[in-house]
Design an enzyme around this catalytic site. Structure first.
Site, PDB file in Angstrom:
ATOM      1  N   ARG A 119     -13.606  -5.809   8.150  1.00 47.47           N
ATOM      2  CA  ARG A 119     -12.771  -5.078   7.367  1.00 47.47           C
ATOM      3  C   ARG A 119     -13.435  -4.060   6.495  1.00 47.47           C
ATOM      4  NH1 ARG A 119      -8.196  -3.964   5.722  1.00 47.47           N
ATOM      5  NH2 ARG A 119      -7.393  -3.756   3.559  1.00 47.47           N
ATOM      6  N   GLY A 136       2.477 -10.706  -0.563  1.00 44.85           N
ATOM      7  CA  GLY A 136       3.009  -9.234  -0.125  1.00 44.85           C
ATOM      8  C   GLY A 136       2.922  -8.895   1.210  1.00 44.85           C
ATOM      9  N   SER A 137       1.837  -8.484   1.525  1.00 45.79           N
ATOM     10  CA  SER A 137       1.900  -7.884   2.861  1.00 45.79           C
ATOM     11  C   SER A 137       2.000  -9.162   4.141  1.00 45.79           C
ATOM     12  CB  SER A 137       0.545  -7.143   3.291  1.00 45.79           C
ATOM     13  OG  SER A 137      -0.555  -8.160   3.091  1.00 45.79           O
ATOM     14  N   GLU A 183       5.328  -4.860   3.033  1.00 41.25           N
ATOM     15  CA  GLU A 183       4.369  -3.769   3.048  1.00 41.25           C
ATOM     16  C   GLU A 183       4.135  -3.025   4.221  1.00 41.25           C
ATOM     17  OE1 GLU A 183       1.039  -4.980   0.504  1.00 41.25           O
ATOM     18  OE2 GLU A 183       2.212  -6.125  -0.822  1.00 41.25           O
ATOM     19  N   HIS A 197      -8.484 -15.341   5.130  1.00 46.25           N
ATOM     20  CA  HIS A 197      -9.362 -14.477   5.618  1.00 46.25           C
ATOM     21  C   HIS A 197      -9.753 -14.895   6.819  1.00 46.25           C
ATOM     22  CE1 HIS A 197      -9.060 -13.687   1.215  1.00 46.25           C
ATOM     23  NE2 HIS A 197      -9.285 -12.386   1.599  1.00 46.25           N
ATOM     24  N   CYS A 199      -4.125 -14.603  -0.561  1.00 51.13           N
ATOM     25  CA  CYS A 199      -4.200 -13.208  -0.501  1.00 51.13           C
ATOM     26  C   CYS A 199      -3.051 -12.763   0.494  1.00 51.13           C
ATOM     27  CB  CYS A 199      -5.457 -12.471  -0.279  1.00 51.13           C
ATOM     28  SG  CYS A 199      -5.764 -10.605  -0.519  1.00 51.13           S
ATOM     29  N   LEU A 259     -18.454  -0.934  15.398  1.00 47.01           N
ATOM     30  CA  LEU A 259     -18.913  -2.163  15.192  1.00 47.01           C
ATOM     31  C   LEU A 259     -17.573  -3.106  15.038  1.00 47.01           C
ATOM     32  CD1 LEU A 259     -21.164  -4.274  15.208  1.00 47.01           C
ATOM     33  CD2 LEU A 259     -21.368  -4.058  12.649  1.00 47.01           C
TER      34      LEU A 259
HETATM   35  N1  GLN Z   1      -0.082  -7.279  -2.308  1.00 49.46           N
HETATM   36  C1  GLN Z   1      -1.325  -6.813  -1.513  1.00 49.46           C
HETATM   37  C2  GLN Z   1      -0.987  -7.705  -0.031  1.00 49.46           C
HETATM   38  O1  GLN Z   1      -0.621  -8.693   0.238  1.00 49.46           O
HETATM   39  C3  GLN Z   1      -2.572  -7.541  -2.230  1.00 49.46           C
HETATM   40  C4  GLN Z   1      -3.775  -7.491  -1.354  1.00 49.46           C
HETATM   41  C5  GLN Z   1      -4.941  -7.867  -1.960  1.00 49.46           C
HETATM   42  O2  GLN Z   1      -4.865  -8.639  -3.046  1.00 49.46           O
HETATM   43  N2  GLN Z   1      -6.117  -7.430  -1.594  1.00 49.46           N
HETATM   44  O3  GLN Z   1      -1.804  -7.094   0.795  1.00 49.46           O
HETATM   45 ZN    ZN Z   2      -5.831 -10.595  -2.698  1.00 49.03          ZN
END
Ligand code: GLN
Ligand code: ZN
Length: 751
Positions: free
Chosen positions: A513, A430-431, A482, A693, A725, A17
């Site tokens: 996801r 981060g990522s 990352e 997102h 995020c 899916l």
């Molecule tokens: N440091 C992680 C990233 O940037 C945090 C991810 C998250 O909070 N789900 O991917």
């Molecule tokens: Zn996050």
């Protein structure tokens, strides 16, 4: 004995899916092709359950994105701004889920929140004063008929009206009381449509009943169901609850005209006591949720069968504790894990077998049966492995280990001086985008196609590029990106003793996801430095401050399948000691900003307020402090949280004693800022200024507007500017544009 399954995983055994949806989003396949994949998944899921001999199988447990969103869609709870886009039905649905940016307009997605105490997320229905609640959809009927055509007579599972209303957000003047009557009428219509098509059992999922309920909630529930139960139209109605016990309403619920009531005996600590003290009416069936729908350990038949005896209800159906959506599909997918381990696990498919086996021997003289003996042989002797050294370290933790010195205010001064960042410092979580080359590099290394040197070299090239990009964009605190991580928990687990991994044990987190939680098999300790090499290299690429990036102990535990033979607290402390070693190693290597992500801190917060501290926060928060208590005052500790809704636990968050916290704020309103102010929140904050997102690019004006609002509640000296995020699920192009706008907005405000 009859058996019942609340819901089955619906992402496909091989995540079909996800892949089909993503192709549809990218315009590579059309709707018919996507629908065909969905249909095939539903078919396989239904037939699997039928083959296993399950009595009550759900239809309508499938979803393209989320069942709460399906319910909103079913009853026309669709804000006008999405309708105005003039998209097709399915595209409108996805616009609510993911936002829309294209020729037809520019709209953000609905807010998304964690589904009770799980890592699954639901979309928050939005009800405004113009919402015209009306049964407009046919999904439950269609899926019921589809199942019947396959020869599977299902119960039709729908999110119940009470839970739906309690989870919805009211954006206008209207409140629950203004719409509950109308919504109830439309549910009554749904029942009538379903029964007219032949459905004779309808399941209303009402997990909200396991939360704290007040008198008005109980009144609301009774009013809603008085109408529904008076209009059953010949169908039987199953009230299904899960994720806890229903102590506030049990006595009332058993008096209502439900035909079956589903109760969770795994997470419901008081469920047994309730049945014992109030009894259970003989004219109803009790669906006893005794096969754990959330964790992956084999069911101990001895315990389950004696629980059934103790419950002592004549008319009992054996069920799962919650939907199996929260566990992976099947152990058959695991080719690398040895049978010595595998025999101790049960994923969704194996849970079907457990239900069937248990049902076949319940009520018999089972102790001599082969099925029973085979199951019990799994529990002879110790299952999980132990490490005496780790146990001793945990036992030696003292109160001082939980305290960082000097106090925050003093550290803040020292850090401001040393880091010398501009006002409103910009950073990311981060990522950076996990583009296909990044994933390929990791996969080829794992498969042995690439040597370690080649793998490292590729990642270093990526890190160098990523840093150059961040410098060009003008971000103040740099991250390495990352690229070495598949997942923020699995990556750490792989470097810790005590963990086991799966190949395909995917579980849906939100939409397309999925996550693959590792399994905690034994006592946990750190084997080697985990992230130091990457962070050191990143630091060598730039003169700007580089932020080291770790996952915190609470999140590592919450996103793993935990052990059940020791306490959650004990496991968290073991992990905290391991991550503490990593923090100190980073610091020793010159990394003076370290982010310890606690994305999932709130996830295991008990659903009842009275349990919050005693059952969870009293050890989870100290565990976080344990991780950073030994760093120098000049080392700045960041933490990050997602979908946190932490308005009500702000004192606990402040007590983590981090120096900076970034969190999701863009998809929910900025309410949290008021609470920060009211609580004199001391920690510096970076409320996300845009939603990562969704692929939508926020404009400079939009970000400036968000920051302007934030400044009303947060002192300038404490405000950070960042997305909400990590960026790993995003594409490069949108990321560069979004971050460029973010930096421009920060500069504008500084000016
Ligand atoms: N440091 C992680 C990233 O940037 C945090 C991810 C998250 O909070 N789900 O991917
Ligand atoms: Zn996050």
């Amino acid at each position: 004995m009859k058996t019942s399954v609340i819901g089955y995983p619906r992402i496909g055994k091989d995540r079909e899916l996800k892949f089909a949806s993503e192709k549809f989003f990218a315009g590579e396949i059309d709707e018919a092709a996507l629908q065909a994949v969905a249909k095939q998944i539903r078919k396989e899921d239904l037939l699997k359950q039928k083959e296993a001999g399950i009595t009550y199988i759900s239809s309508n447990d499938f979803s393209f994105y989320d069942n709460v969103l399906d319910t909103a869609f079913l009853f026309n709870v669709i804000p006008q701004r999405y309708k105005d886009l003039g998209l097709s039905e399915l595209e409108t649905y996805f616009a609510l889920a993911r936002g829309y940016q294209g020729e037809k307009g520019n709209v953000k997605a609905l807010a998304m929140k964690k589904w009770f105490n799980t890592n699954y997320h639901y979309l928050v229905p939005e009800i405004d004063d113009d919402t015209e609640i009306r049964l407009v959809g046919t999904k439950p009927v269609d899926e019921y008929k589809e199942a019947r055509d396959l020869g599977v007579d299902t119960k039709v599972a729908v999110v119940g009206p009470f839970t739906f209303l309690k989870l919805a957000k009211f954006t206008g003047a209207k409140k629950i009381a203004d719409v509950s009557g109308k919504l109830t009428e439309e549910y009554v219509k749904l029942v009538s449509v379903l029964t007219s098509k032949g459905a004779d059992l309808i399941e209303f999922d009402e997990p909200y009943l396991v939360r704290d309920l007040d008198a008005s909630d109980i009144e609301l529930f009774k009013n809603i169901y008085a109408s529904i139960l008076a209009n059953k139209n010949g169908a039987k109605i199953l009230l299904q609850t899960y994720f806890g016990d229903i102590r506030d309403i049990y006595a009332e619920v058993i008096k209502l005209d439900f035909d079956l009531i589903g109760i969770d005996f795994v997470e419901g600590r008081k469920s047994l006591e309730l049945v014992k003290s109030y009894g259970f009416p003989s004219d109803k069936a009790l669906v006893a949720g005794l096969v754990n729908g959330k964790n992956i350990w084999r069911n101990d038949y001895k315990k389950t069968l004696s629980a059934l005896k103790e419950i002592g209800v004549e008319n009992v159906v054996l069920g799962t504790s919650c939907s199996l959506l929260h566990v992976p599909y099947t152990l058959d997918n695991e080719t690398k894990l040895s049978d010595d381990y595998k025999k101790h696990f049960a994923f969704a498919e194996e849970k079907l077998t457990e239900l069937a086996e248990l049902a076949s021997i319940a009520g018999t003289d089972y102790e001599g049966s082969e099925v029973y003996k085979k199951n019990q042989s799994l529990f002879e002797g110790r299952v999980n492995s132990e490490d005496k050294e780790v146990q001793a370290k945990v036992a030696a933790i003292t109160d001082a280990d939980y305290v960082r010195l000097p106090v925050f205010e003093e550290r803040e001064k020292i850090q401001k001086q040393i880091l010398n960042l501009p006002l409103f410092p910009t950073t990311t979580i981060g990522s950076f985008p996990q583009t296909s080359d990044v994933r390929k590099n990791r996969q080829e290394f794992k498969k042995g196609i690439k040597s370690r040197e080649e793998y490292v070299e590729f990642n270093k090239k990526k890190i160098a590029e990523c840093i150059k990009l961040q410098e060009e964009i003008g971000l103040d605190v740099i991250v390495h990106g990352e690229f070495e991580r598949n997942d923020m928990v699995e990556y750490f687990g792989e470097h810790l003793n005590g963990y086991l991994f799966t190949e395909k044990a995917w579980v849906q987190s939100y939409g397309t996801r999925n996550v693959k939680p590792p399994i905690i098999w034994g006592d946990v300790s750190r084997r080697e430095a985990i992230t130091v090499e990457w962070s050191k290299f990143a630091k060598s690429c730039t003169n700007k401050p580089v932020k080291g990036m770790l996952t915190g102990p609470v999140t590592i535990l919450n996103w793993s399948f935990p052990r059940e033979d020791i306490s959650i607290k004990e496991s968290i402390l073991q992990i905290a000691l391991a991550i503490r070693d990593e923090v100190l190693d980073l610091e020793a290597n010159g990394i003076n900003i370290i982010q310890i992500d606690e994305a999932a801190l709130r996830e295991k917060l008990p659903l009842r307020k009275s349990d919050w501290y005693s059952e969870y926060l009293d050890f989870a928060i100290p565990a976080f402090r344990l991780v950073h208590s030994k760093v120098k005052p000049e080392t700045q500790i960041h933490t990050h949280m997602c979908y946190s809704e932490f308005t009500d636990i702000i004192p606990a968050i402040d007590a983590m004693d981090a120096d900076v916290i970034t969190f999701e704020a863009s998809r929910s309103d900025l309410q949290i800022l008021d609470s920060l102010k009211e609580n004199n929140f001391k920690t510096e904050v970076g409320p996300g200024v845009y939603d990562i997102h969704s692929p939508r690019v926020p404009s400079v004006e939009e970000i400036v507007a968000a920051l302007t609002k934030m400044r009303e509640k947060i002192e300038d000296s404490k405000l950070w500017v960042n997305p909400d995020c990590g960026l790993k699920t995003r594409g490069n192009e949108e990321t560069v544009k979004s971050l460029t706008n973010l930096v421009a907005a920060a500069k504008q405000i500084r000016g």
